[in-house]
Design a protein around this motif. Structure first.
Motif, mmCIF file in Angstrom:
data_model
loop_
_atom_site.group_PDB
_atom_site.id
_atom_site.type_symbol
_atom_site.label_atom_id
_atom_site.label_comp_id
_atom_site.label_asym_id
_atom_site.label_seq_id
_atom_site.Cartn_x
_atom_site.Cartn_y
_atom_site.Cartn_z
ATOM 1 N N LYS A 53 -18.228 62.606 -16.538
ATOM 2 C CA LYS A 53 -17.074 63.172 -17.239
ATOM 3 C C LYS A 53 -17.345 64.634 -17.564
ATOM 4 O O LYS A 53 -18.277 64.974 -18.299
ATOM 5 C CB LYS A 53 -16.808 62.390 -18.519
ATOM 6 C CG LYS A 53 -15.498 62.728 -19.201
ATOM 7 C CD LYS A 53 -15.349 61.975 -20.502
ATOM 8 C CE LYS A 53 -15.258 60.476 -20.265
ATOM 9 N NZ LYS A 53 -15.059 59.722 -21.527
ATOM 10 N N GLU A 54 -16.511 65.499 -17.009
ATOM 11 C CA GLU A 54 -16.635 66.937 -17.244
ATOM 12 C C GLU A 54 -15.260 67.513 -17.563
ATOM 13 O O GLU A 54 -14.382 67.561 -16.703
ATOM 14 C CB GLU A 54 -17.228 67.652 -16.015
ATOM 15 C CG GLU A 54 -17.433 69.132 -16.213
ATOM 16 C CD GLU A 54 -17.958 69.808 -14.960
ATOM 17 O OE1 GLU A 54 -18.398 70.965 -15.061
ATOM 18 O OE2 GLU A 54 -17.918 69.187 -13.880
ATOM 19 N N ASP A 55 -15.061 67.913 -18.809
ATOM 20 C CA ASP A 55 -13.763 68.445 -19.262
ATOM 21 C C ASP A 55 -12.637 67.453 -18.964
ATOM 22 O O ASP A 55 -11.582 67.816 -18.428
ATOM 23 C CB ASP A 55 -13.468 69.801 -18.590
ATOM 24 C CG ASP A 55 -14.511 70.849 -18.950
ATOM 25 O OD1 ASP A 55 -15.027 70.786 -20.073
ATOM 26 O OD2 ASP A 55 -14.799 71.701 -18.087
ATOM 27 N N ASN A 56 -12.888 66.170 -19.280
ATOM 28 C CA ASN A 56 -11.904 65.095 -19.080
ATOM 29 C C ASN A 56 -11.507 64.900 -17.624
ATOM 30 O O ASN A 56 -10.431 64.370 -17.331
ATOM 31 C CB ASN A 56 -10.650 65.351 -19.928
ATOM 32 C CG ASN A 56 -10.934 65.216 -21.408
ATOM 33 O OD1 ASN A 56 -11.704 64.359 -21.816
ATOM 34 N ND2 ASN A 56 -10.319 66.066 -22.213
ATOM 35 N N SER A 57 -12.352 65.336 -16.716
ATOM 36 C CA SER A 57 -12.108 65.109 -15.289
ATOM 37 C C SER A 57 -13.350 64.481 -14.675
ATOM 38 O O SER A 57 -14.442 64.508 -15.252
ATOM 39 C CB SER A 57 -11.772 66.430 -14.579
ATOM 40 O OG SER A 57 -12.852 67.327 -14.685
ATOM 41 N N SER A 81 -16.278 64.327 -12.062
ATOM 42 C CA SER A 81 -17.089 65.152 -11.168
ATOM 43 C C SER A 81 -18.118 64.253 -10.492
ATOM 44 O O SER A 81 -18.860 63.540 -11.170
ATOM 45 C CB SER A 81 -17.804 66.258 -11.945
ATOM 46 O OG SER A 81 -16.873 67.134 -12.531
ATOM 47 N N LEU A 95 -24.298 69.579 -18.368
ATOM 48 C CA LEU A 95 -23.762 68.741 -19.446
ATOM 49 C C LEU A 95 -24.832 68.114 -20.326
ATOM 50 O O LEU A 95 -24.593 67.875 -21.516
ATOM 51 C CB LEU A 95 -22.873 67.638 -18.855
ATOM 52 C CG LEU A 95 -21.625 68.092 -18.105
ATOM 53 C CD1 LEU A 95 -20.953 66.910 -17.427
ATOM 54 C CD2 LEU A 95 -20.640 68.781 -19.041
ATOM 55 N N TYR A 147 -21.001 59.521 -20.843
ATOM 56 C CA TYR A 147 -20.589 60.528 -19.863
ATOM 57 C C TYR A 147 -20.241 59.909 -18.497
ATOM 58 O O TYR A 147 -19.508 60.515 -17.715
ATOM 59 C CB TYR A 147 -21.691 61.570 -19.673
ATOM 60 C CG TYR A 147 -21.584 62.734 -20.635
ATOM 61 C CD1 TYR A 147 -20.789 63.843 -20.337
ATOM 62 C CD2 TYR A 147 -22.277 62.731 -21.834
ATOM 63 C CE1 TYR A 147 -20.696 64.912 -21.215
ATOM 64 C CE2 TYR A 147 -22.191 63.790 -22.731
ATOM 65 C CZ TYR A 147 -21.392 64.881 -22.412
ATOM 66 O OH TYR A 147 -21.294 65.942 -23.293
#
Length: 253
Positions: free
Chosen positions: A165-169, A171, A182, A211
């Motif tokens: 999870k990276e900025d609610n997207s 990856s 992160l 995450y």
């Protein structure tokens, strides 16, 4: 003689049909044929619709009965003392796979599955075994199967189907850059660090699992397809212990 000839000519004239009459008859026949075809099509569609309604009604009744049965099972499981997750060692990390869809699941069960982030069939998540985990698995045990993954299995899951999870997207875990970005503050800088942290259920395991996105797996092949029994008795649901690794390998292909 002339009168006879005139009589014969008049009779022949009566038998001759004009082009207008022929055209009218042809149009009338065409209209009747079209009306007959429309009637047949309407009758056919009506029969299909009636059949579909019967099938839908039967499915509705069947689904409702299944939901009632599952809800009663849900309440009964909440009162039972013994269930297959009792054998799971507290503190270990397990992998849980949802093996049933939401068509026949009652709302209480669906809510627990959503809470576990198992929103769709054939999705999987890592969970740390705690008293709370035991209670949750107890409620949805007939909808999931689980066990203790090997280090190699954890590595394959992360590299093949892992997303972070990276900025609610989402990856993909196809490089170490996103892990370092992160999780470097937790001394986790590469995918192998994540594998190690999950396998040994390290002090940062809660952060790592937070995450990670749920894993979307392929439908399994060769299951027992017996939803009434646990895995230990020849069924599909419940605790598989180390044999969960075989199922994961199956669903990664």
């Amino acid at each position: 003689c002339q009168e006879i000839i005139l009589l014969l000519i008049s009779q022949q004239m009566d038998t001759i049909v004009s082009p207008e009459t022929i055209l009218k008859k042809a149009k009338k026949k065409q209209l009747i044929r079209r009306q007959n075809e429309e009637y047949k099509n309407k009758t056919k569609l009506a029969k299909i619709k009636q059949k579909d309604e019967v099938i839908r009604a039967e499915k509705f009744v069947k689904d409702n009965l299944e939901k009632k049965k599952n809800f009663q099972l849900y309440k009964r499981k909440g009162m039972e003392k013994d269930f297959t997750s009792d054998a799971l060692p507290v503190g270990k990390v397990i992998f849980v796979i949802r093996i049933k869809g939401s068509e026949q699941s009652p709302k209480p069960i669906e809510k627990v599955l959503q809470y576990l982030r198992l929103g769709v069939k054939n999705s999987g998540v890592f969970l740390k075994v705690t008293k709370n985990t035991h209670a949750l698995l107890k409620k949805v045990e007939h909808y999931v199967t689980y066990g203790i993954p090997k280090r190699e299995t954890i590595s394959e899951l992360l590299y093949k189907r892992g997303f972070i999870k990276e900025d609610n997207s989402r990856s993909p875990l196809d490089n170490n850059t996103v892990v370092e970005k992160l999780l470097s503050e937790y001394n986790l800088v590469c995918v192998e660090d994540l594998v190690h942290e999950i396998y040994r259920a390290g002090e940062n395991i809660t952060i790592v699992l937070k995450y990670l996105w749920p894993f979307l797996l392929n439908p399994p092949t060769g299951l027992n397809k017996n939803s009434r029994k646990p895995f230990s008795k020849g069924g599909d649901w419940g605790n598989r212990m180390e044999k969960i690794n075989q199922l994961i390998q199956n669903m990664l292909q």
